[in-house]
Design a protein around this motif. Structure first.
Motif, short mmCIF file in Angstrom:
data_model
loop_
_atom_site.label_atom_id
_atom_site.label_comp_id
_atom_site.label_asym_id
_atom_site.label_seq_id
_atom_site.Cartn_x
_atom_site.Cartn_y
_atom_site.Cartn_z
N ILE A 1 1.18 -1.11 0.02
CA ILE A 1 -0.07 -0.17 -0.21
C ILE A 1 0.80 1.04 0.00
N ILE A 2 0.48 2.25 -1.19
CA ILE A 2 1.20 3.22 -0.93
C ILE A 2 0.54 4.41 -0.95
N VAL A 3 0.54 5.44 0.08
CA VAL A 3 0.07 6.69 -0.09
C VAL A 3 0.90 7.62 1.02
N SER A 4 0.74 9.42 0.14
CA SER A 4 1.53 10.18 0.99
C SER A 4 0.29 10.65 1.69
N LEU A 5 0.78 11.32 3.08
CA LEU A 5 -0.07 12.26 4.14
C LEU A 5 0.66 13.11 4.67
N GLN A 6 -0.07 14.00 4.46
CA GLN A 6 -0.15 15.52 5.19
C GLN A 6 0.50 15.37 6.86
N ASP A 7 1.59 16.03 6.97
CA ASP A 7 2.36 16.22 8.33
C ASP A 7 1.43 17.31 9.10
N PRO A 8 0.75 16.25 9.97
CA PRO A 8 -0.13 17.41 11.43
C PRO A 8 0.51 18.03 11.77
N GLU A 9 1.41 18.24 12.20
CA GLU A 9 2.49 19.66 12.56
C GLU A 9 3.55 20.44 11.95
N LYS A 10 2.87 19.91 10.82
CA LYS A 10 3.59 20.96 9.23
C LYS A 10 2.92 20.27 7.89
N PRO A 11 1.83 21.34 8.17
CA PRO A 11 0.97 20.83 7.12
C PRO A 11 1.22 21.17 5.40
N GLN A 12 2.25 21.45 5.42
CA GLN A 12 2.87 22.01 4.60
C GLN A 12 3.89 20.94 4.20
N ASN A 13 3.61 19.63 4.29
CA ASN A 13 4.93 19.42 4.39
C ASN A 13 3.45 16.99 3.24
N ILE A 14 4.46 16.71 2.95
CA ILE A 14 3.81 15.79 2.55
C ILE A 14 4.83 14.73 2.86
#
Length: 212
Positions: free
Chosen positions: A97-110
């Motif tokens: 499974i491959i998924v790209s997630l938003q960093d909850p502490e740094k929303p600009q980072n994936i």
């Protein structure tokens, strides 16, 4: 509304730009990803009746898929927090499974995460380009359930009985269309004389089954 394009610094996704708003283009994007991630995971057959995550068994095993989802939500970075997915999540026939997630502490980072051999990888930083707003390019993971993949493949296998020489793809992906802010599942059937694309709603119910 502009879409943010995702370019990975890893070999898994280099050079792939996801398109939006066009189902045909979404299929082409999926095929490109499959061609660049062709390393298979050798599935070891289980000698017991216990749930296994090996190989293609993952995408047809609702319990194993639910286990993978729980493991993702329990990662220290995400535990107890809302998890946002960037544009797509792939479930591969070889058990990844491959998924790209938003960093909850740094929303600009994936960051990209890969599930393989029953565990999630460490995050891999993704390079983001484009002039869109990040909030328009992510959707809550709770919008979908991993176990829906098994439900979709089961439906596809029923449809395959109507197609000569059918080969059911056990690679399924969920695409979030940035332009209309909606998502759907996609997979396909290849037959001897014709091929079909299956589109499914977030809950796994069939949306359309079209001849290509």
């Amino acid at each position: 509304m502009k879409k943010i394009f995702l370019t990975s610094i890893t070999l898994l996704s280099i050079g792939i730009l996801f398109s939006c708003g066009d189902n045909k283009k979404d299929k082409e994007s999926s095929e490109k990803v499959e061609n660049t991630t062709n390393d298979s995971v050798a599935g070891k057959e289980s000698e017991t009746t216990e749930t296994t995550d090996a190989g293609a068994e993952l995408t047809t095993n609702a319990a194993a898929l639910a286990k993978a989802e729980t493991a993702l939500k329990d990662l220290p970075k995400f535990k107890g927090k809302e998890i946002n997915v960037f544009q797509k999540i792939y479930f591969y026939e070889d058990g990844r499974i491959i998924v790209s997630l938003q960093d909850p502490e740094k929303p600009q980072n994936i960051d990209e995460y890969t599930y393989k051999d029953g565990k999630w990888s460490e995050p891999v930083a993704m390079q983001i380009s484009g002039g869109g707003d990040m909030k328009d390019n992510v959707f809550p993971l709770n919008t979908i359930k991993f176990e829906t993949v098994a439900k979709i493949i089961e439906q596809l296998e029923q449809k395959a009985k109507e197609v000569e020489g059918a080969k059911v793809s056990k690679t399924v992906y969920y695409n979030y269309n940035v332009m209309n802010q909606t998502g759907q599942w996609f997979t396909n059937i290849d037959g001897t004389r014709e091929s079909f694309s299956g589109y499914f709603n977030a809950d796994g119910s069939l949306k359309s089954f079209n001849k290509n």
